[in-house]
Design a protein around this motif. Structure first.
Motif, mmCIF file in Angstrom:
data_model
loop_
_atom_site.group_PDB
_atom_site.id
_atom_site.type_symbol
_atom_site.label_atom_id
_atom_site.label_comp_id
_atom_site.label_asym_id
_atom_site.label_seq_id
_atom_site.Cartn_x
_atom_site.Cartn_y
_atom_site.Cartn_z
ATOM 1 N N VAL A 108 -25.125 -60.563 52.128
ATOM 2 C CA VAL A 108 -25.348 -60.562 53.577
ATOM 3 C C VAL A 108 -24.742 -61.801 54.243
ATOM 4 C CG1 VAL A 108 -27.103 -60.590 55.393
ATOM 5 C CG2 VAL A 108 -27.368 -59.065 53.425
ATOM 6 N N PRO A 109 -25.003 -63.019 53.761
ATOM 7 C CA PRO A 109 -24.358 -64.181 54.407
ATOM 8 C C PRO A 109 -22.835 -64.141 54.317
ATOM 9 C CG PRO A 109 -26.208 -64.887 53.047
ATOM 10 C CD PRO A 109 -25.963 -63.453 52.715
ATOM 11 N N LEU A 110 -22.309 -63.736 53.148
ATOM 12 C CA LEU A 110 -20.854 -63.683 53.007
ATOM 13 C C LEU A 110 -20.259 -62.643 53.946
ATOM 14 C CD1 LEU A 110 -18.279 -64.585 51.599
ATOM 15 C CD2 LEU A 110 -18.767 -62.924 49.778
ATOM 16 N N GLY A 111 -20.881 -61.471 54.021
ATOM 17 C CA GLY A 111 -20.390 -60.444 54.929
ATOM 18 C C GLY A 111 -20.474 -60.879 56.384
ATOM 19 N N PHE A 112 -21.543 -61.603 56.728
ATOM 20 C CA PHE A 112 -21.675 -62.106 58.102
ATOM 21 C C PHE A 112 -20.545 -63.080 58.436
ATOM 22 C CE2 PHE A 112 -23.176 -65.255 61.141
ATOM 23 C CZ PHE A 112 -23.620 -64.453 62.175
ATOM 24 N N LEU A 113 -20.260 -63.997 57.539
ATOM 25 C CA LEU A 113 -19.198 -64.973 57.792
ATOM 26 C C LEU A 113 -17.829 -64.296 57.884
ATOM 27 C CD1 LEU A 113 -20.330 -67.865 55.409
ATOM 28 C CD2 LEU A 113 -20.511 -67.784 57.912
ATOM 29 N N ILE A 114 -17.587 -63.311 57.007
ATOM 30 C CA ILE A 114 -16.302 -62.605 57.037
ATOM 31 C C ILE A 114 -16.148 -61.831 58.341
ATOM 32 C CG2 ILE A 114 -15.008 -60.719 55.965
ATOM 33 C CD1 ILE A 114 -16.077 -61.653 53.281
ATOM 34 N N GLY A 115 -17.222 -61.189 58.786
ATOM 35 C CA GLY A 115 -17.143 -60.450 60.029
ATOM 36 C C GLY A 115 -17.071 -61.334 61.256
ATOM 37 N N ARG A 116 -17.626 -62.535 61.168
ATOM 38 C CA ARG A 116 -17.690 -63.434 62.330
ATOM 39 C C ARG A 116 -16.400 -64.215 62.519
ATOM 40 N NH1 ARG A 116 -17.924 -65.416 66.440
ATOM 41 N NH2 ARG A 116 -19.572 -66.608 67.500
ATOM 42 N N PHE A 117 -15.742 -64.592 61.425
ATOM 43 C CA PHE A 117 -14.561 -65.449 61.517
ATOM 44 C C PHE A 117 -13.351 -64.699 60.966
ATOM 45 C CE2 PHE A 117 -18.256 -68.256 60.981
ATOM 46 C CZ PHE A 117 -18.180 -68.959 62.183
ATOM 47 N N LYS A 118 -12.425 -64.387 61.837
ATOM 48 C CA LYS A 118 -11.243 -63.619 61.466
ATOM 49 C C LYS A 118 -10.394 -64.352 60.437
ATOM 50 C CE LYS A 118 -8.495 -60.083 61.987
ATOM 51 N NZ LYS A 118 -8.905 -58.713 61.594
ATOM 52 N N THR A 119 -10.284 -65.656 60.583
ATOM 53 C CA THR A 119 -9.479 -66.440 59.640
ATOM 54 C C THR A 119 -10.046 -66.332 58.228
ATOM 55 O OG1 THR A 119 -8.894 -67.998 61.403
ATOM 56 C CG2 THR A 119 -8.548 -68.723 59.132
ATOM 57 N N LEU A 120 -11.365 -66.409 58.113
ATOM 58 C CA LEU A 120 -12.000 -66.301 56.803
ATOM 59 C C LEU A 120 -11.789 -64.909 56.211
ATOM 60 C CD1 LEU A 120 -13.780 -67.841 54.782
ATOM 61 C CD2 LEU A 120 -15.774 -66.856 55.918
ATOM 62 N N GLU A 121 -11.849 -63.886 57.052
ATOM 63 C CA GLU A 121 -11.597 -62.527 56.565
ATOM 64 C C GLU A 121 -10.178 -62.404 56.026
ATOM 65 O OE1 GLU A 121 -11.464 -57.905 58.199
ATOM 66 O OE2 GLU A 121 -11.504 -59.597 59.582
ATOM 67 N N THR A 122 -9.219 -62.967 56.741
ATOM 68 C CA THR A 122 -7.825 -62.894 56.307
ATOM 69 C C THR A 122 -7.624 -63.631 54.990
ATOM 70 O OG1 THR A 122 -7.109 -62.790 58.620
ATOM 71 C CG2 THR A 122 -5.452 -63.364 56.985
ATOM 72 N N ALA A 123 -8.293 -64.761 54.838
ATOM 73 C CA ALA A 123 -8.120 -65.570 53.628
ATOM 74 C C ALA A 123 -8.789 -64.941 52.414
ATOM 75 C CB ALA A 123 -8.678 -66.972 53.867
ATOM 76 N N LEU A 124 -9.956 -64.328 52.599
ATOM 77 C CA LEU A 124 -10.729 -63.835 51.463
ATOM 78 C C LEU A 124 -10.501 -62.359 51.145
ATOM 79 C CD1 LEU A 124 -14.224 -65.522 52.011
ATOM 80 C CD2 LEU A 124 -12.353 -66.243 50.513
ATOM 81 N N SER A 125 -9.960 -61.617 52.077
ATOM 82 C CA SER A 125 -9.846 -60.167 51.886
ATOM 83 C C SER A 125 -9.088 -59.782 50.618
ATOM 84 C CB SER A 125 -9.199 -59.534 53.119
ATOM 85 O OG SER A 125 -9.108 -58.127 52.950
ATOM 86 N N PRO A 126 -7.897 -60.361 50.336
ATOM 87 C CA PRO A 126 -7.200 -59.956 49.103
ATOM 88 C C PRO A 126 -8.007 -60.246 47.840
ATOM 89 C CG PRO A 126 -5.713 -61.129 50.578
ATOM 90 C CD PRO A 126 -7.092 -61.312 51.129
ATOM 91 N N ALA A 127 -8.626 -61.420 47.773
ATOM 92 C CA ALA A 127 -9.394 -61.769 46.573
ATOM 93 C C ALA A 127 -10.606 -60.860 46.412
ATOM 94 C CB ALA A 127 -9.832 -63.232 46.651
#
Length: 283
Positions: A108-127
């Motif tokens: 839940v916290p990781l999903g919240f951060l990914i959904g809230r910050f586009k840069t973090l989503e872009t960085a973590l999505s491939p991994a």
């Protein structure tokens, strides 16, 4: 002007709205009964096909008869009377609960951060996509070597299996929150805690519950092979025990228990979603 109850033939003192509500309730009851009957018919068809298949196979092998529905049903009293079945069910449900709790704690916290910050989503999505595509069972040797035998590697495998649907659903929920609600909260000088509790939590509740329901289905599938990692309890262990004792009728009974419990868990998750998730969506 005549009343609606007169036109509809309703008794005196009964409004037209009450008649409509009663008809709607009757229609819903009929639909529920129809769905229930169709579901029971489908289950009966599967059991019948199972019985016919075993009957045909037992003509060539007497061992095949132990895999039939009647043989499995006869073993239930023995399993229940010895308290073995409930002990193993309790151990499996405990592991499901622990695995789901850890998956929510991380997901839940990781999903919240990914959904809230586009840069973090872009960085973590491939991994994250790479890790999500690795079968949890592929980590079994590494889990045993790192954590030893017993419950810890089982908890790790269950958490790894369940965390991804929760992360994805939570991130999707955050991204679908109406930006006007966020702007309203900011314009009212809401604190971060107030924004989180009054805007984000209601906005993502339904999505989190959807992820939890998907996670429960995955957990139940991964549980049985995970419980073959040196533990001495659980339904997966009981499957191995029945195989080693050549108690194939008991093995089929345990398989039926696994299916029934999985169905009940999914039903419970669906009820919770309908009770809380739909309420949050309407709010």
């Amino acid at each position: 002007m005549s009343s609606l109850s007169e036109h509809s033939g309703a008794p005196d003192g009964v409004s037209g709205g009450q008649v409509v509500d009663a008809l709607a309730d009757a229609g819903r009851a009929r639909r529920r009964a129809t769905r229930w009957l169709l579901g029971m018919a489908g289950l009966a068809a599967i059991v019948l096909a199972w019985w016919i298949g075993v009957a045909l196979a037992s003509r060539h092998s007497a061992l095949a008869a132990q895999f039939g529905p009647l043989a499995a049903w006869r073993t239930f009293p023995e399993l229940v009377s010895e308290d073995r079945l409930f002990t193993h069910i309790g151990a499996s449900l405990r592991r499901i609960g622990v695995g789901l709790a850890w998956a929510m704690l991380f997901g839940v916290p990781l999903g919240f951060l990914i959904g809230r910050f586009k840069t973090l989503e872009t960085a973590l999505s491939p991994a994250l996509q790479l890790l999500r595509m690795i079968s949890p069972l592929a980590w079994m040797p590494i889990a045993v070597m790192s954590l030893g035998v017993g419950d810890p590697p089982v908890y790790f495998l269950l958490t790894f299996a369940a965390v991804w649907p929760i992360v994805i659903s939570t991130a999707a929920g955050v991204q679908q929150i109406d930006a006007r609600w966020v702007q309203l909260g900011e314009s009212l000088a809401a604190t971060r805690a107030e924004m989180l509790w009054h805007i984000y939590v209601p906005g993502i509740a339904a999505h989190v519950l959807t992820g939890v329901r998907l996670a429960i289905g995955i957990l139940w599938i991964v549980l049985v092979p995970a419980e073959m990692l040196g533990v001495n309890s659980g339904l997966g262990f009981l499957i191995l025990d029945c195989r080693d004792r050549l108690a194939y009728a008991e093995l089929m009974a345990v398989v039926l228990v696994i299916g029934a419990l999985g169905f009940l868990l999914d039903t419970a998750a669906r009820v919770v979603y309908q009770r809380f998730g739909t309420v949050r969506e309407r709010e």
